[in-house]
Scaffold this active site. Structure first.
Site, PDB file in Angstrom:
ATOM      1  N   SER A 149       2.195   0.299   3.690  1.00  0.00           N
ATOM      2  CA  SER A 149       3.561   1.355   3.373  1.00  0.00           C
ATOM      3  C   SER A 149       4.064   1.678   4.557  1.00  0.00           C
ATOM      4  CB  SER A 149       2.937   2.473   2.612  1.00  0.00           C
ATOM      5  OG  SER A 149       3.812   3.314   2.549  1.00  0.00           O
ATOM      6  N   TYR A 168      -2.357  10.407   3.379  1.00  0.00           N
ATOM      7  CA  TYR A 168      -2.057   9.042   2.785  1.00  0.00           C
ATOM      8  C   TYR A 168      -1.186   8.261   3.832  1.00  0.00           C
ATOM      9  CZ  TYR A 168       0.908   5.449   0.439  1.00  0.00           C
ATOM     10  OH  TYR A 168       1.317   4.414  -0.085  1.00  0.00           O
ATOM     11  N   LYS A 172      -2.706   5.288   5.991  1.00  0.00           N
ATOM     12  CA  LYS A 172      -2.154   3.862   5.660  1.00  0.00           C
ATOM     13  C   LYS A 172      -1.606   3.373   7.148  1.00  0.00           C
ATOM     14  CE  LYS A 172      -0.913   2.267   2.041  1.00  0.00           C
ATOM     15  NZ  LYS A 172      -1.783   1.202   1.077  1.00  0.00           N
TER      16      LYS A 172
HETATM   17  N1  LIG Z   1       4.802   2.811  -5.406  1.00  0.00           N
HETATM   18  C1  LIG Z   1       5.493   2.947  -4.321  1.00  0.00           C
HETATM   19  O1  LIG Z   1       6.499   3.381  -4.176  1.00  0.00           O
HETATM   20  C2  LIG Z   1       4.676   2.398  -3.094  1.00  0.00           C
HETATM   21  C3  LIG Z   1       5.303   2.311  -1.787  1.00  0.00           C
HETATM   22  C4  LIG Z   1       4.783   1.899  -0.554  1.00  0.00           C
HETATM   23  C5  LIG Z   1       3.522   1.354  -0.850  1.00  0.00           C
HETATM   24  N2  LIG Z   1       2.720   1.165  -1.980  1.00  0.00           N
HETATM   25  C6  LIG Z   1       1.399   0.856  -2.002  1.00  0.00           C
HETATM   26  O2  LIG Z   1       1.372  -0.186  -3.168  1.00  0.00           O
HETATM   27  C7  LIG Z   1      -0.156  -0.108  -3.663  1.00  0.00           C
HETATM   28  C8  LIG Z   1      -0.252   0.182  -5.148  1.00  0.00           C
HETATM   29  O3  LIG Z   1       0.472   1.640  -5.330  1.00  0.00           O
HETATM   30  P1  LIG Z   1       1.028   2.011  -6.772  1.00  0.00           P
HETATM   31  O4  LIG Z   1       2.370   2.745  -6.539  1.00  0.00           O
HETATM   32  O5  LIG Z   1       1.087   0.674  -7.697  1.00  0.00           O
HETATM   33  O6  LIG Z   1       0.039   2.879  -7.174  1.00  0.00           O
HETATM   34  P2  LIG Z   1      -0.779   3.399  -8.519  1.00  0.00           P
HETATM   35  O7  LIG Z   1       0.104   2.956  -9.652  1.00  0.00           O
HETATM   36  O8  LIG Z   1      -1.016   4.826  -8.134  1.00  0.00           O
HETATM   37  O9  LIG Z   1      -2.109   2.397  -8.667  1.00  0.00           O
HETATM   38  C9  LIG Z   1      -2.992   2.494  -7.652  1.00  0.00           C
HETATM   39  C10 LIG Z   1      -4.159   1.831  -7.985  1.00  0.00           C
HETATM   40  O10 LIG Z   1      -5.314   1.912  -6.937  1.00  0.00           O
HETATM   41  C11 LIG Z   1      -6.541   2.104  -7.747  1.00  0.00           C
HETATM   42  N3  LIG Z   1      -7.441   2.812  -6.945  1.00  0.00           N
HETATM   43  C12 LIG Z   1      -7.203   4.022  -6.484  1.00  0.00           C
HETATM   44  N4  LIG Z   1      -8.494   4.542  -5.934  1.00  0.00           N
HETATM   45  C13 LIG Z   1      -9.437   3.296  -6.000  1.00  0.00           C
HETATM   46  C14 LIG Z   1     -10.806   3.218  -5.719  1.00  0.00           C
HETATM   47  N5  LIG Z   1     -11.452   4.226  -5.028  1.00  0.00           N
HETATM   48  N6  LIG Z   1     -11.294   2.231  -6.052  1.00  0.00           N
HETATM   49  C15 LIG Z   1     -10.649   1.231  -6.976  1.00  0.00           C
HETATM   50  N7  LIG Z   1      -9.293   1.280  -7.506  1.00  0.00           N
HETATM   51  C16 LIG Z   1      -8.578   2.544  -6.698  1.00  0.00           C
HETATM   52  C17 LIG Z   1      -5.981   2.758  -9.149  1.00  0.00           C
HETATM   53  O11 LIG Z   1      -6.951   2.555  -9.950  1.00  0.00           O
HETATM   54  P3  LIG Z   1      -7.599   3.785 -11.069  1.00  0.00           P
HETATM   55  O12 LIG Z   1      -6.458   3.217 -12.373  1.00  0.00           O
HETATM   56  O13 LIG Z   1      -8.906   3.508 -11.133  1.00  0.00           O
HETATM   57  O14 LIG Z   1      -7.007   4.977 -10.418  1.00  0.00           O
HETATM   58  C18 LIG Z   1      -4.813   1.908  -9.371  1.00  0.00           C
HETATM   59  O15 LIG Z   1      -5.012   0.683  -9.873  1.00  0.00           O
HETATM   60  C19 LIG Z   1      -0.778   1.221  -2.809  1.00  0.00           C
HETATM   61  O16 LIG Z   1      -1.349   0.326  -1.785  1.00  0.00           O
HETATM   62  C20 LIG Z   1       0.156   1.843  -2.097  1.00  0.00           C
HETATM   63  O17 LIG Z   1      -0.009   2.474  -0.990  1.00  0.00           O
HETATM   64  C21 LIG Z   1       3.431   1.753  -3.183  1.00  0.00           C
END
Ligand SMILES: NC(=O)c1ccc[n+]([C@@H]2O[C@H](COP(=O)([O-])OP(=O)(O)OC[C@H]3O[C@@H](n4cnc5c(N)ncnc54)[C@H](OP(=O)(O)O)[C@@H]3O)[C@@H](O)[C@H]2O)c1
Length: 273
Positions: A149, A168, A172
């Protein structure tokens, strides 16, 4: 028959990786989730897929034995190999994600959030890569992708004045270095290890039913979003589908020469703004 493991794919971007990768019947897709029974979004998605090529495995990334069990199951199904590992899980729970360094109610609360974030965002990818490495070594592709990120990138945080998302962002930043360390470690073996950002992605359609956004969090998110748009006026949030389409093109295109790099999202690439 390329094989992919998505670590943390119950919802959001991870779930979309599963969906897009599984559309090709040639791929074998493994996805780890924390609780199989509660992955309604994932189950709905799998039910609509044209092939039976998704294997759902249960593993919290802070549970080292669970990660070992998941790797053993992957090995059993593939005959001991894995081509591509995508570490997507991140600690993003609403209660703490927005806090800056001065926003904690107590020192203990701050410590707890940093320790938990470190476990998921830094030690999680380390233990996962270490555990899956014997399988990846026997794979034909040898790619390790860490979903990073800009929240962990100094220039971006300065430009956005992003005091929020402290635990975070700090973890990250460390996670980006995890990719670079593995790139150096595995260079002689022909691995490609990168950290790549998906950009600003609206994942609200698959929010956890267990953890809906608490009262007051949506306006706070809007404050942060305004900071993004002020700093990067051309930015728009992507759908998970758009973000993962771009990510898969990137993952397909990279090779050992890219190893160790952090690839920012096009949306935030300062050279395009
Ligand atoms: N969305 C954005 O704008 C954005 C921007 C930059 C980077 N990112 C990166 O993209 C990735 C995905 O983000 P997202 O936006 O899709 O987030 P999200 O919808 O909140 O999904 C997060 C995922 O991580 C899993 N998770 C959290 N804690 C965990 C643990 N202890 N063990 C196993 N799984 C775990 C969650 O599972 P549960 O369902 O069990 O909670 C869920 O499947 C992350 O690495 C984030 O840093 C996202």
């Amino acid at each position: 028959m390329p094989s992919y493991a998505i670590i943390g794919g119950s919802r959001g971007i991870g779930l979309e990786f599963v969906r897009q990768l599984a559309l090709s019947g040639d791929n074998t897709v493994f996805v780890t989730v924390r609780n199989k029974q509660k992955c309604t979004h994932l189950q709905d998605t799998i039910n609509k897929l044209p092939h039976k090529n998704v294997h759902v495995l249960e593993a919290d990334v802070v549970d080292k034995q669970a990660i070992k069990n998941a790797a053993a199951e992957v090995s059993r199904i593939t005959g001991g190999s894995l081509d591509v590992l995508i570490y997507n899980a991140a600690r993003l729970e609403f209660e703490n994600i927005l806090r800056g360094l001065l926003d904690y109610d107590s020192e203990e609360q701050l410590d707890e959030e940093f320790v938990q974030s470190l476990k998921v965002n830094v030690l999680g990818p380390i233990h996962t890569v270490n555990t899956f490495l014997p399988l990846l070594r026997k794979g034909a592709v040898k790619k390790i992708i860490i979903i990073g990120s800009e929240g962990g990138e100094r220039d971006f945080v300065r430009r956005v004045h992003l005091s929020e998302t402290a635990a975070y962002g700090i973890t990250k930043a460390a996670e980006n270095m995890v990719a670079t360390k593995y790139a150096a470690e595995l260079e002689s073996e022909g691995f490609t290890v990168v950290s790549v950002s998906p950009g600003l992605v609206d994942v609200s359609s698959t929010y956890s039913e267990l953890e809906p956004p608490p009262e007051g969090s949506v306006p706070k998110f809007k404050v942060i979003a305004k900071k993004f748009y002020d700093a990067f006026p051309k930015t728009r949030s992507l759908t998970p589908r758009e973000a993962v389409e771009r990510l898969l093109v990137y993952i397909e295109s990279i090779g050992p020469a890219d190893s160790g790099s952090f690839k920012p999202s096009l949306e935030f690439d300062t050279s395009t703004q």
